[in-house]
Design a protein around this motif. Structure first.
Motif, short mmCIF file in Angstrom:
data_model
loop_
_atom_site.label_atom_id
_atom_site.label_comp_id
_atom_site.label_asym_id
_atom_site.label_seq_id
_atom_site.Cartn_x
_atom_site.Cartn_y
_atom_site.Cartn_z
N VAL A 45 0.83 -1.21 0.00
CA VAL A 45 0.00 0.00 0.00
C VAL A 45 0.86 1.26 0.00
CG1 VAL A 45 -1.61 1.39 1.36
CG2 VAL A 45 -2.04 -1.07 1.04
N LEU A 46 1.83 1.34 0.91
CA LEU A 46 2.65 2.56 1.00
C LEU A 46 3.49 2.80 -0.25
CD1 LEU A 46 3.59 4.99 2.57
CD2 LEU A 46 5.30 3.55 3.72
N PRO A 47 4.30 1.81 -0.72
CA PRO A 47 5.08 2.07 -1.95
C PRO A 47 4.19 2.36 -3.15
CG PRO A 47 5.28 -0.23 -1.29
CD PRO A 47 4.64 0.49 -0.15
N ALA A 48 3.00 1.77 -3.19
CA ALA A 48 2.09 2.04 -4.30
C ALA A 48 1.57 3.47 -4.23
CB ALA A 48 0.93 1.05 -4.28
N ALA A 49 1.23 3.92 -3.04
CA ALA A 49 0.73 5.29 -2.87
C ALA A 49 1.80 6.32 -3.22
CB ALA A 49 0.25 5.48 -1.44
N LEU A 50 3.04 6.03 -2.88
CA LEU A 50 4.13 6.98 -3.14
C LEU A 50 4.51 7.05 -4.61
CD1 LEU A 50 6.46 6.18 -0.09
CD2 LEU A 50 4.96 8.17 -0.39
N THR A 51 4.20 6.01 -5.36
CA THR A 51 4.61 5.97 -6.78
C THR A 51 3.41 5.80 -7.71
OG1 THR A 51 4.97 3.57 -6.66
CG2 THR A 51 6.85 4.99 -6.17
N TRP A 52 2.25 6.23 -7.28
CA TRP A 52 1.01 5.91 -8.01
C TRP A 52 1.00 6.48 -9.43
CZ3 TRP A 52 -2.65 2.52 -6.65
CH2 TRP A 52 -3.79 2.46 -7.46
N ARG A 53 0.84 5.60 -10.38
CA ARG A 53 0.61 5.95 -11.79
C ARG A 53 0.00 4.74 -12.46
NH1 ARG A 53 2.51 5.08 -16.82
NH2 ARG A 53 4.24 3.79 -16.06
N VAL A 54 -1.29 4.85 -12.76
CA VAL A 54 -2.00 3.75 -13.42
C VAL A 54 -2.87 4.33 -14.52
CG1 VAL A 54 -3.62 1.84 -13.14
CG2 VAL A 54 -2.06 2.43 -11.27
N GLU A 55 -2.58 3.95 -15.75
CA GLU A 55 -3.37 4.40 -16.89
C GLU A 55 -4.57 3.47 -17.10
OE1 GLU A 55 -0.65 4.31 -20.11
OE2 GLU A 55 0.74 5.76 -19.21
N GLY A 56 -5.57 4.00 -17.77
CA GLY A 56 -6.75 3.19 -18.05
C GLY A 56 -6.44 1.96 -18.89
N ALA A 57 -5.41 2.07 -19.72
CA ALA A 57 -5.03 0.94 -20.59
C ALA A 57 -4.51 -0.25 -19.79
CB ALA A 57 -3.98 1.40 -21.59
N ALA A 58 -4.17 -0.03 -18.52
CA ALA A 58 -3.63 -1.12 -17.70
C ALA A 58 -4.72 -2.07 -17.21
CB ALA A 58 -2.88 -0.54 -16.49
N VAL A 59 -5.97 -1.63 -17.23
CA VAL A 59 -7.06 -2.40 -16.62
C VAL A 59 -7.19 -3.82 -17.19
CG1 VAL A 59 -9.56 -2.51 -16.26
CG2 VAL A 59 -8.32 -0.36 -15.91
N PRO A 60 -7.23 -4.03 -18.51
CA PRO A 60 -7.35 -5.41 -19.02
C PRO A 60 -6.19 -6.31 -18.58
CG PRO A 60 -7.74 -3.80 -20.77
CD PRO A 60 -7.19 -3.05 -19.60
N PHE A 61 -5.00 -5.73 -18.51
CA PHE A 61 -3.83 -6.52 -18.09
C PHE A 61 -3.91 -6.85 -16.61
CE2 PHE A 61 -2.44 -3.93 -21.73
CZ PHE A 61 -2.00 -4.93 -22.58
N VAL A 62 -4.39 -5.91 -15.80
CA VAL A 62 -4.55 -6.15 -14.37
C VAL A 62 -5.53 -7.29 -14.14
CG1 VAL A 62 -5.50 -5.19 -12.24
CG2 VAL A 62 -3.91 -3.84 -13.61
N ILE A 63 -6.65 -7.27 -14.87
CA ILE A 63 -7.67 -8.32 -14.71
C ILE A 63 -7.12 -9.68 -15.14
CG2 ILE A 63 -9.91 -9.14 -15.52
CD1 ILE A 63 -10.73 -6.18 -15.77
N GLY A 64 -6.45 -9.71 -16.29
CA GLY A 64 -5.90 -10.97 -16.77
C GLY A 64 -4.83 -11.51 -15.85
N SER A 65 -3.94 -10.65 -15.40
CA SER A 65 -2.86 -11.06 -14.51
C SER A 65 -3.42 -11.53 -13.16
CB SER A 65 -1.87 -9.92 -14.29
OG SER A 65 -0.78 -10.33 -13.50
N ALA A 66 -4.44 -10.84 -12.66
CA ALA A 66 -5.05 -11.22 -11.38
C ALA A 66 -5.64 -12.63 -11.44
CB ALA A 66 -6.12 -10.22 -10.99
N ALA A 67 -6.29 -12.94 -12.56
CA ALA A 67 -6.87 -14.28 -12.71
C ALA A 67 -5.78 -15.35 -12.73
CB ALA A 67 -7.69 -14.34 -14.00
N LEU A 68 -4.69 -15.06 -13.41
CA LEU A 68 -3.58 -16.02 -13.47
C LEU A 68 -2.85 -16.11 -12.12
CD1 LEU A 68 -2.31 -14.99 -16.99
CD2 LEU A 68 -3.14 -17.27 -16.37
N GLU A 69 -2.71 -15.00 -11.42
CA GLU A 69 -2.10 -15.02 -10.09
C GLU A 69 -2.94 -15.84 -9.12
OE1 GLU A 69 0.64 -14.00 -8.76
OE2 GLU A 69 1.51 -12.38 -9.97
#
Length: 268
Positions: A45-69
């Protein structure tokens, strides 16, 4: 490779081997994995908050990676409940880069070099040595399926990470598994599994990832990846010493061959 980068990469390898060792020795590996997932997300949570940058184009990859994880952690927990760490870990970690290369080549994204082909052959031979002539075929199959899950999310992340910073990307990817997997295990089992060891599993998995990121700031990705695969040998040796698994000279040699093969793939 600079000494500080080498130290960071070796520390990442040691942490990765450590959390797998601690997980494999737990009586209820599924519940322990559920606890570790929650700790992992909280640690990010903390390192993510300090370096937050997430584009809308990342969403499909996040969903796909989450399912595989999610598939990966479920399979890993089930494998460690049934089979030896010294079998599952080298096969899963060693074959994953090979399968990832196959996926990338199939998609037309790369061509294997001569060194890469030698690396693939070394991994294959090493996996056969790890299993042995009388080793568990089911354990080997589990390792191969886990490797496929790792290869899948590795390829997805290869493209998804271009649309987000590393820490927030990993946080979003692991958030789904951290919510879904404990639910399937059950609250009572998860609470019973909460212990210093399971907390360390989650913290060490986050720490290993962050150490790799630090090493990548000081050295090339192939060099870091090559050193990082020493975790295969470390985990196999620890399985013999700590878990008292029957690690034959052939299995240890196979683990070393797998690590060398992956290192060749990394620098090819």
């Amino acid at each position: 490779m600079a000494a500080d980068a080498l130290g960071l990469a070796l520390a990442a390898a040691g942490l990765h081997a450590l959390w797998n060792l601690l997980l494999a020795r737990e009586r209820d590996t599924e519940a322990a994995t559920a606890v570790a997932l929650v700790v992992l997300v909280l640690a990010l949570v903390l390192p993510a908050a300090l370096t937050w940058r997430v584009e809308g184009a990342a969403v499909p990859f996040v969903i796909g990676s989450a399912a595989l994880e999610l598939s990966y952690v479920a399979l890993l927990a089930a494998a460690y409940r049934r089979f030896e760490l010294s079998l599952v870990y080298p096969v899963a970690r060693g074959l994953a880069p090979v399968l990832a290369l196959v996926l990338v080549v199939a998609a037309g994204g790369a061509r294997p070099s001569a060194v890469g082909i030698v690396g693939v052959l070394a991994v294959g031979a090493g996996v056969l040595l790890v299993r042995g002539f009388r080793g568990s075929l089911r354990g080997l199959v589990f390792g191969v399926v886990i490797a496929a899950a790792i290869a899948g999310y590795t390829v997805v992340d290869r493209y998804g990470i271009h649309h987000a910073s590393a820490a927030p990307y990993l946080l979003l990817v692991m958030l789904g598994p951290a919510l879904a997997y404990p639910f399937t295990v059950g609250k009572r089992r998860v609470v019973a599994a909460l212990s210093p060891a399971t907390v360390v599993v989650g913290g060490a998995s986050a720490g290993a990832y962050l150490l790799v990121l630090l090493a990548l700031r000081l050295a090339s990705a192939p060099a870091v990846a090559a050193v990082r695969e020493s975790s295969v040998v470390i985990a196999t040796a620890l399985a013999a010493v700590v878990l008292r698994e029957r690690v034959t000279p052939g299995r240890l040699a196979g683990a070393a061959m797998v690590a060398c093969g992956v290192a060749l793939l990394a620098v090819s």
